[in-house]
Write a protein that holds these residues in place. Structure first.
Motif, PDB file in Angstrom:
ATOM      1  N   ILE A   1       0.711  -1.276  -0.194  1.00  0.00           N
ATOM      2  CA  ILE A   1      -0.084  -0.017  -0.003  1.00  0.00           C
ATOM      3  C   ILE A   1       0.937   1.220  -0.008  1.00  0.00           C
ATOM      4  CG2 ILE A   1      -1.672   1.386   1.342  1.00  0.00           C
ATOM      5  CD1 ILE A   1      -2.787  -1.461   2.360  1.00  0.00           C
TER       6      ILE A   1
ATOM      7  N   LYS B   1       4.336   1.799  -0.968  1.00  0.00           N
ATOM      8  CA  LYS B   1       4.905   1.732  -1.949  1.00  0.00           C
ATOM      9  C   LYS B   1       4.191   1.990  -3.452  1.00  0.00           C
ATOM     10  CE  LYS B   1       8.915   1.585  -0.170  1.00  0.00           C
ATOM     11  NZ  LYS B   1       9.912   2.693  -0.167  1.00  0.00           N
ATOM     12  N   LYS B   2       2.811   1.710  -3.166  1.00  0.00           N
ATOM     13  CA  LYS B   2       1.896   1.650  -4.380  1.00  0.00           C
ATOM     14  C   LYS B   2       2.327   0.561  -5.496  1.00  0.00           C
ATOM     15  CE  LYS B   2       0.226   6.274  -3.814  1.00  0.00           C
ATOM     16  NZ  LYS B   2       0.925   7.540  -3.431  1.00  0.00           N
ATOM     17  N   LYS B   3       2.468  -0.642  -4.894  1.00  0.00           N
ATOM     18  CA  LYS B   3       2.843  -1.634  -5.827  1.00  0.00           C
ATOM     19  C   LYS B   3       1.835  -2.902  -5.770  1.00  0.00           C
ATOM     20  CE  LYS B   3       7.709  -1.211  -5.327  1.00  0.00           C
ATOM     21  NZ  LYS B   3       8.887  -2.247  -5.378  1.00  0.00           N
ATOM     22  N   ILE B   4       0.486  -2.273  -6.029  1.00  0.00           N
ATOM     23  CA  ILE B   4      -0.720  -3.161  -5.972  1.00  0.00           C
ATOM     24  C   ILE B   4      -0.626  -4.346  -7.225  1.00  0.00           C
ATOM     25  CG2 ILE B   4      -3.033  -3.098  -6.363  1.00  0.00           C
ATOM     26  CD1 ILE B   4      -2.308  -1.771  -3.728  1.00  0.00           C
ATOM     27  N   ASN B   5       0.373  -4.105  -7.855  1.00  0.00           N
ATOM     28  CA  ASN B   5       0.461  -5.151  -9.146  1.00  0.00           C
ATOM     29  C   ASN B   5       1.022  -6.530  -8.420  1.00  0.00           C
ATOM     30  OD1 ASN B   5       2.864  -3.849  -8.677  1.00  0.00           O
ATOM     31  ND2 ASN B   5       3.515  -3.873 -10.712  1.00  0.00           N
TER      32      ASN B   5
END
Length: 181
Positions: free
Chosen positions: A43, A45-49
């Motif tokens: 969340i 680091k915004k690495k939802i992939n």
């Protein structure tokens, strides 16, 4: 001071085989904290992939089936309270895959952790066979428990950890030891 997520995860999860010997609580704590911290890492680091992994999606299908089954059970509240925390295992799966891909030292730490756990168990078994039982006063002549004390799960532990150990031997290009093992 910079928070190094990979470094902390490497050592906590790398020491999991040793924690499995001594405490179920510590093992569960590591899995739970690892899952929570990985979710926060994704969340922040915004690495939802990372959550779009095929293994995790398959896990989510089974997890959904468990939740639906818990809702439809006779004791739905109790079943849901037991079922909901299982999401930690799916998140832990992705965390381990992430560490294997992005942290080159993780395999080495995990390898030595398994090796140390095998050595600890082997030394204690040898001491039990000789008749020196420092830790395990509950051993009998038929089955030995090593550091698991009154739980006779030594064989189960070895059988479940050995394939992981062999896989790491192969990944670390130590094929000459695979035959020895």
């Amino acid at each position: 001071m910079v928070f190094n997520y990979l470094l902390i995860s490497r050592y906590f999860i790398g020491l999991l085989p040793i924690f499995l010997i001594f405490s179920i609580f510590l093992t569960d704590l590591i899995v739970s904290l690892g899952a929570i911290s990985f979710l926060l890492f994704v969340i922040i680091k915004k690495k939802i992939n990372l959550l779009k992994d095929n293994a995790f999606l398959i896990f989510l299908v089974f997890y959904s089936i468990f939740i639906i089954s818990a809702i439809n059970s006779e004791f739905s509240i109790y079943s849901l309270l037991k079922t909901i925390p299982y999401i930690r295992f799916g998140l832990f799966l992705i965390l381990v895959k992430y560490l294997l891909k992005n942290d080159t030292k993780f395999q080495t730490v995990f390898f030595y952790s398994i090796l140390i756990s095998y050595l600890l168990l082997s030394i204690e078994i040898i001491l039990q066979i000789i008749g020196i039982d420092y830790l395990s006063q509950h051993s009998n002549d038929i089955r030995y428990s090593s550091l698991f004390l009154d739980e006779l799960i030594l064989g189960s532990y070895i059988v479940k950890i050995s394939p992981i150990f062999l896989a790491i031997l192969i990944f670390l290009n130590k094929q000459r030891y695979v035959l020895f093992f």
